[in-house]
Design a protein around this motif. Structure first.
Motif, PDB file in Angstrom:
ATOM      1  N   VAL A  53       0.828  -1.205   0.000  1.00  0.00           N
ATOM      2  CA  VAL A  53       0.000   0.000   0.000  1.00  0.00           C
ATOM      3  C   VAL A  53       0.862   1.254   0.000  1.00  0.00           C
ATOM      4  CG1 VAL A  53      -1.673   1.299   1.386  1.00  0.00           C
ATOM      5  CG2 VAL A  53      -1.982  -1.154   1.035  1.00  0.00           C
ATOM      6  N   ASP A  54       2.054   1.174   0.578  1.00  0.00           N
ATOM      7  CA  ASP A  54       2.918   2.353   0.616  1.00  0.00           C
ATOM      8  C   ASP A  54       3.885   2.427  -0.565  1.00  0.00           C
ATOM      9  OD1 ASP A  54       4.649   0.327   1.248  1.00  0.00           O
ATOM     10  OD2 ASP A  54       5.282   1.151   3.173  1.00  0.00           O
ATOM     11  N   ASP A  55       3.758   1.531  -1.538  1.00  0.00           N
ATOM     12  CA  ASP A  55       4.565   1.581  -2.758  1.00  0.00           C
ATOM     13  C   ASP A  55       3.759   0.938  -3.884  1.00  0.00           C
ATOM     14  OD1 ASP A  55       6.389   1.605  -4.783  1.00  0.00           O
ATOM     15  OD2 ASP A  55       8.007   0.664  -3.646  1.00  0.00           O
ATOM     16  N   LEU A  56       2.824   1.695  -4.421  1.00  0.00           N
ATOM     17  CA  LEU A  56       1.863   1.150  -5.372  1.00  0.00           C
ATOM     18  C   LEU A  56       2.460   0.865  -6.745  1.00  0.00           C
ATOM     19  CD1 LEU A  56      -1.234   3.350  -4.457  1.00  0.00           C
ATOM     20  CD2 LEU A  56      -0.788   0.980  -3.811  1.00  0.00           C
ATOM     21  N   GLY A  57       3.729   1.181  -6.943  1.00  0.00           N
ATOM     22  CA  GLY A  57       4.361   0.901  -8.222  1.00  0.00           C
ATOM     23  C   GLY A  57       5.062  -0.431  -8.290  1.00  0.00           C
ATOM     24  N   SER A  58       5.019  -1.236  -7.243  1.00  0.00           N
ATOM     25  CA  SER A  58       5.715  -2.520  -7.250  1.00  0.00           C
ATOM     26  C   SER A  58       4.757  -3.621  -6.812  1.00  0.00           C
ATOM     27  CB  SER A  58       6.931  -2.489  -6.331  1.00  0.00           C
ATOM     28  OG  SER A  58       6.536  -2.217  -5.004  1.00  0.00           O
ATOM     29  N   SER A  59       5.144  -4.863  -7.088  1.00  0.00           N
ATOM     30  CA  SER A  59       4.283  -5.975  -6.702  1.00  0.00           C
ATOM     31  C   SER A  59       5.063  -7.268  -6.681  1.00  0.00           C
ATOM     32  CB  SER A  59       3.087  -6.099  -7.650  1.00  0.00           C
ATOM     33  OG  SER A  59       3.493  -6.318  -8.972  1.00  0.00           O
ATOM     34  N   ALA A  60       4.463  -8.293  -6.111  1.00  0.00           N
ATOM     35  CA  ALA A  60       5.033  -9.635  -6.073  1.00  0.00           C
ATOM     36  C   ALA A  60       3.952 -10.620  -6.482  1.00  0.00           C
ATOM     37  CB  ALA A  60       5.537  -9.973  -4.674  1.00  0.00           C
ATOM     38  N   GLU A  61       4.366 -11.769  -6.992  1.00  0.00           N
ATOM     39  CA  GLU A  61       3.430 -12.811  -7.393  1.00  0.00           C
ATOM     40  C   GLU A  61       3.771 -14.107  -6.677  1.00  0.00           C
ATOM     41  OE1 GLU A  61       4.254 -13.047 -11.530  1.00  0.00           O
ATOM     42  OE2 GLU A  61       2.777 -11.518 -12.074  1.00  0.00           O
ATOM     43  N   SER A  62       2.756 -14.911  -6.433  1.00  0.00           N
ATOM     44  CA  SER A  62       3.005 -16.230  -5.859  1.00  0.00           C
ATOM     45  C   SER A  62       1.901 -17.190  -6.265  1.00  0.00           C
ATOM     46  CB  SER A  62       3.124 -16.154  -4.330  1.00  0.00           C
ATOM     47  OG  SER A  62       2.015 -15.490  -3.772  1.00  0.00           O
ATOM     48  N   GLY A  63       2.197 -18.485  -6.159  1.00  0.00           N
ATOM     49  CA  GLY A  63       1.231 -19.529  -6.470  1.00  0.00           C
ATOM     50  C   GLY A  63       0.890 -19.656  -7.934  1.00  0.00           C
ATOM     51  N   ILE A  64       1.754 -19.188  -8.835  1.00  0.00           N
ATOM     52  CA  ILE A  64       1.410 -19.132 -10.250  1.00  0.00           C
ATOM     53  C   ILE A  64       1.074 -20.527 -10.780  1.00  0.00           C
ATOM     54  CG2 ILE A  64       2.211 -18.487 -12.559  1.00  0.00           C
ATOM     55  CD1 ILE A  64       4.062 -16.445 -11.204  1.00  0.00           C
ATOM     56  N   GLY A  65      -0.159 -20.701 -11.252  1.00  0.00           N
ATOM     57  CA  GLY A  65      -0.602 -21.948 -11.841  1.00  0.00           C
ATOM     58  C   GLY A  65      -0.794 -23.091 -10.873  1.00  0.00           C
ATOM     59  N   ARG A  66      -0.538 -22.869  -9.601  1.00  0.00           N
ATOM     60  CA  ARG A  66      -0.527 -23.979  -8.646  1.00  0.00           C
ATOM     61  C   ARG A  66      -1.923 -24.503  -8.344  1.00  0.00           C
ATOM     62  NH1 ARG A  66       2.905 -21.974  -4.339  1.00  0.00           N
ATOM     63  NH2 ARG A  66       4.583 -22.465  -5.796  1.00  0.00           N
ATOM     64  N   HIS A  67      -2.880 -23.603  -8.296  1.00  0.00           N
ATOM     65  CA  HIS A  67      -4.244 -24.008  -7.939  1.00  0.00           C
ATOM     66  C   HIS A  67      -5.274 -23.552  -8.963  1.00  0.00           C
ATOM     67  CE1 HIS A  67      -2.931 -25.459  -4.014  1.00  0.00           C
ATOM     68  NE2 HIS A  67      -2.228 -24.361  -3.897  1.00  0.00           N
ATOM     69  N   GLY A  68      -4.824 -23.111 -10.117  1.00  0.00           N
ATOM     70  CA  GLY A  68      -5.742 -22.685 -11.158  1.00  0.00           C
ATOM     71  C   GLY A  68      -6.269 -21.282 -10.931  1.00  0.00           C
ATOM     72  N   ARG A  69      -7.486 -21.051 -11.384  1.00  0.00           N
ATOM     73  CA  ARG A  69      -8.099 -19.731 -11.346  1.00  0.00           C
ATOM     74  C   ARG A  69      -8.458 -19.335  -9.910  1.00  0.00           C
ATOM     75  NH1 ARG A  69     -10.554 -18.017 -16.043  1.00  0.00           N
ATOM     76  NH2 ARG A  69     -12.573 -17.535 -15.070  1.00  0.00           N
ATOM     77  N   LEU A  70      -8.182 -18.079  -9.571  1.00  0.00           N
ATOM     78  CA  LEU A  70      -8.469 -17.574  -8.237  1.00  0.00           C
ATOM     79  C   LEU A  70      -9.506 -16.463  -8.340  1.00  0.00           C
ATOM     80  CD1 LEU A  70      -4.818 -17.341  -6.825  1.00  0.00           C
ATOM     81  CD2 LEU A  70      -6.361 -19.320  -6.868  1.00  0.00           C
ATOM     82  N   ARG A  71     -10.634 -16.620  -7.651  1.00  0.00           N
ATOM     83  CA  ARG A  71     -11.747 -15.676  -7.768  1.00  0.00           C
ATOM     84  C   ARG A  71     -11.801 -14.664  -6.643  1.00  0.00           C
ATOM     85  NH1 ARG A  71     -14.978 -13.655 -11.551  1.00  0.00           N
ATOM     86  NH2 ARG A  71     -15.398 -15.738 -12.415  1.00  0.00           N
ATOM     87  N   ASP A  72     -11.501 -15.074  -5.423  1.00  0.00           N
ATOM     88  CA  ASP A  72     -11.668 -14.165  -4.294  1.00  0.00           C
ATOM     89  C   ASP A  72     -10.567 -14.404  -3.282  1.00  0.00           C
ATOM     90  OD1 ASP A  72     -12.835 -12.125  -2.855  1.00  0.00           O
ATOM     91  OD2 ASP A  72     -14.505 -13.317  -2.065  1.00  0.00           O
ATOM     92  N   VAL A  73     -10.266 -13.372  -2.511  1.00  0.00           N
ATOM     93  CA  VAL A  73      -9.317 -13.482  -1.401  1.00  0.00           C
ATOM     94  C   VAL A  73      -9.833 -12.590  -0.284  1.00  0.00           C
ATOM     95  CG1 VAL A  73      -7.829 -11.704  -2.448  1.00  0.00           C
ATOM     96  CG2 VAL A  73      -6.908 -13.210  -0.668  1.00  0.00           C
ATOM     97  N   VAL A  74      -9.886 -13.142   0.931  1.00  0.00           N
ATOM     98  CA  VAL A  74     -10.414 -12.420   2.086  1.00  0.00           C
ATOM     99  C   VAL A  74      -9.561 -12.733   3.302  1.00  0.00           C
ATOM    100  CG1 VAL A  74     -12.782 -12.482   1.187  1.00  0.00           C
ATOM    101  CG2 VAL A  74     -12.001 -14.274   2.745  1.00  0.00           C
ATOM    102  N   VAL A  75      -9.690 -11.899   4.307  1.00  0.00           N
ATOM    103  CA  VAL A  75      -9.039 -12.151   5.591  1.00  0.00           C
ATOM    104  C   VAL A  75     -10.090 -12.708   6.543  1.00  0.00           C
ATOM    105  CG1 VAL A  75      -7.744 -11.182   7.509  1.00  0.00           C
ATOM    106  CG2 VAL A  75      -7.400 -10.293   5.190  1.00  0.00           C
ATOM    107  N   ALA A  76      -9.847 -13.898   7.062  1.00  0.00           N
ATOM    108  CA  ALA A  76     -10.766 -14.531   8.002  1.00  0.00           C
ATOM    109  C   ALA A  76     -10.689 -13.837   9.367  1.00  0.00           C
ATOM    110  CB  ALA A  76     -10.440 -16.015   8.132  1.00  0.00           C
ATOM    111  N   PRO A  77     -11.683 -14.025  10.215  1.00  0.00           N
ATOM    112  CA  PRO A  77     -11.672 -13.371  11.531  1.00  0.00           C
ATOM    113  C   PRO A  77     -10.455 -13.703  12.372  1.00  0.00           C
ATOM    114  CG  PRO A  77     -13.873 -14.169  11.037  1.00  0.00           C
ATOM    115  CD  PRO A  77     -12.977 -14.699   9.962  1.00  0.00           C
TER     116      PRO A  77
END
Length: 356
Positions: free
Chosen positions: A302-326
């Motif tokens: 959030v404090d550097d919106l010009g950079s990013s990282a990737e993980s899990g590429i192709g490992r589990h297929g298509r990803l639709r949603d991501v949330v933080v559990a309680p």
């Protein structure tokens, strides 16, 4: 006992900065990418399996509720990973990308975005009963008249830190709607919990909060209240946008970073083959983005919106949603049974990892 504690040592800490770093497609000279810790590892643990074209996860207390697009079904996930039907919503018309899409929970109500014969709509239902025996009260209309089509239905809904309900809508296959302030298509909408229009919306009397969107499917807020939205482009660029009241994000006049007067540029853009961003969330100062076609989780500081990282590429297929559990775990929803993926044994799943 939390879900995390119940699984115990089966959930290792996320790996450190071994993630692949990449620069955004922003114009100008690249800046050094900071260290970004990838949260999604090969050690992800399945919380639930056997979901049918799932689209959204929302929490009622510690109980997860999931929408299944094509059947119009809301299910709850038990602490043992069991999947139980809560209700099949009346009037849901599935087809293409339409059906039962986004869910949100607020003040004892389940809010749902769904496609019907007359278009896309948002309704709410009182949540009744207790975990393991939840049920829904009658439908109460919140928003209607949102254009629908086989593609570009938007569909993400979320309550912001201001207590208002935000709704993403697609252009329903007609880009001209995105620039029409009288149309609810191609917009991010903002209403009160009962569906009335807030007095401080940027267009008086209108639920429109921002316009010029093609098919936004992710909403999340940083700790300082900054609103982010992920958006599907057409052939050139998918986008991450910082959303401001009354902002025009350009579609169909521009796609991606255009530096054109009158339009707000994205803070990051990606080739659709590497992205198709859907659900997003913020955890520990990082924006997490679930990608469908790109089959990866992307992280943006959030404090550097010009950079990013990737993980899990192709490992589990298509990803639709991501949330933080309680309990602080990151839950990731796969979407290989939606007609565009290649289902694997057990699909579709909710995967859990610890965030560091």
């Amino acid at each position: 006992m939390s879900a995390s504690a119940a699984r115990g040592a089966a959930l290792p800490a996320a790996v450190a900065a071994a993630a692949t770093l990449l620069l955004s497609g922003c114009t100008g000279p690249p800046t050094p990418a900071p260290e970004v810790t990838a949260v999604f590892t090969s050690e992800a643990v399945a919380v639930a399996e056997g979901l049918d074209a799932p689209w959204s996860i929302a929490f009622h207390g510690s109980t997860a509720l999931v929408s299944e697009r094509d059947t119009g079904t809301v299910v709850e996930i038990g602490t043992d990973g069991g999947v139980r039907e809560v209700a099949v919503l009346d009037g849901v018309v599935a087809g293409g990308e339409g059906g039962l899409l986004g869910l949100a929970v607020h003040d004892g109500y389940l809010y749902a975005y769904a496609t019907a014969d007359e278009g896309n709509r948002v309704e709410r239902h009182e949540l009744r009963g207790t975990p393991g025996s939840l049920r829904l009260g009658p439908a109460e209309p919140i928003l209607s008249g949102i254009p629908s089509a086989p593609t570009h239905n938007g569909g993400r809904i979320a309550f912001g830190p201001d207590g208002r309900l935000y709704v993403t809508t697609g252009d329903a296959g007609d880009g001209r709607r995105a620039q029409d302030p009288q149309s609810l298509a191609g917009k991010i909408l903002r209403v009160e919990a009962d569906g009335t229009v807030p007095s401080d919306n940027p267009f008086p009397g209108s639920p429109v909060y921002s316009l010029g969107h093609r098919n936004p499917q992710g909403l999340a807020w940083a700790d300082d209240g900054t609103l982010f939205a992920s958006e599907f482009g057409q052939n050139t660029w998918d986008e991450l946008n910082v959303v401001v009241p009354g902002g025009n994000y350009g579609w169909p006049e521009v796609e991606g970073i255009a530096e054109k007067d009158g339009f707000v540029d994205p803070v990051q853009q990606w080739a659709p083959a590497d992205a198709s961003p859907s659900g997003i969330t913020v955890v520990q100062g990082r924006l997490l983005i679930a990608n469908l076609r790109g089959e990866r989780l992307r992280e943006v500081p959030v404090d550097d919106l010009g950079s990013s990282a990737e993980s899990g590429i192709g490992r589990h297929g298509r990803l639709r949603d991501v949330v933080v559990a309680p309990d602080g775990e990151v839950w990731i929803l796969t979407n290989n049974t939606d007609g565009r993926g290649s289902p694997r044994e057990g699909d579709d799943r909710i995967l859990a990892v610890e965030a560091e």
